[in-house]
Design an enzyme around this catalytic site. Structure first.
Site, PDB file in Angstrom:
ATOM      1  N   ASP A   1      -6.810  -1.357  -4.796  1.00 12.07           N
ATOM      2  CA  ASP A   1      -7.896  -0.999  -3.876  1.00 12.07           C
ATOM      3  C   ASP A   1      -8.811   0.048  -4.499  1.00 12.07           C
ATOM      4  OD1 ASP A   1      -6.707  -2.691  -1.988  1.00 12.07           O
ATOM      5  OD2 ASP A   1      -5.641  -1.037  -1.014  1.00 12.07           O
TER       6      ASP A   1
ATOM      7  N   ASP B   1       0.861  -1.183   0.000  1.00  8.47           N
ATOM      8  CA  ASP B   1       0.000   0.000   0.000  1.00  8.47           C
ATOM      9  C   ASP B   1       0.891   1.224   0.000  1.00  8.47           C
ATOM     10  OD1 ASP B   1      -2.406  -1.414   0.024  1.00  8.47           O
ATOM     11  OD2 ASP B   1      -2.490  -1.496   2.202  1.00  8.47           O
TER      12      ASP B   1
END
Length: 172
Positions: free
Chosen positions: A141, A125
């Protein structure tokens, strides 16, 4: 339109869909490769002061670190979700273009995170929104979340439109 023409259109759409998913998956993995190369073990990079920064994070759970350390479970759930969406798409159950493309975006995002979990043991991330207290996320995402919201709002719009049409039909 003949059956052959329908089959050609179907094959054409499937080929385009395959390459669209492949392109989105490639973009996701390419970004993660460069994030890993350039941001790992380094301080966050400000993109827009007090709004957005790139900040490397290894997430071995789900959204917001939920179920941390459960990589195998998260991978299994993601594989099941992607498999179900693929079955639904290729069974011909989805007729609407918006629904179809939303599913493809969710498949691409799901595959991107599955690849991370399978080969790294975690998801990379890197997008951090600073003006709200929010979690760090990635391109995959974004694909999943945006597609899910579009799908939900589109279905709500269609339901409202259908209800309005029914009411108009009831009142001559």
């Amino acid at each position: 339109m003949s059956t052959t023409e329908n089959r050609k259109i179907s094959v054409r759409v499937r080929v385009i869909s395959f390459f669209a998913v492949l392109a989105l998956l490639g973009i996701d993995q390419l970004i993660k490769y460069f994030v890993d190369l350039c941001l790992k073990n380094r301080p966050a990079v400000t993109v827009i002061r007090n709004v957005l920064q790139l900040n490397y994070l290894e997430n071995d759970g789900a959204m917001m670190g939920f179920m941390g350390g459960k990589t195998a479970l998260m991978t299994t759930l993601a594989v099941i979700c992607v498999a179900v969406m693929l079955v639904v798409i290729f069974s011909g159950l989805i007729k609407d273009r918006v629904d179809y493309w939303c599913c493809l975006f969710m498949i691409a995002g799901g595959l991107g995170n599955i690849i991370d979990r399978a080969f790294r043991g975690y998801v990379i991330d890197y997008i951090e929104v600073l003006f709200v207290d929010f979690y760090i996320f990635n391109f995959a995402d974004c694909l999943i979340t945006v597609a899910a919201f579009v799908l939900i709002f589109y279905q709500l719009f269609l339901t409202a439109k259908e209800n309005k049409r029914k009411k108009a039909g009831d009142n001559p």
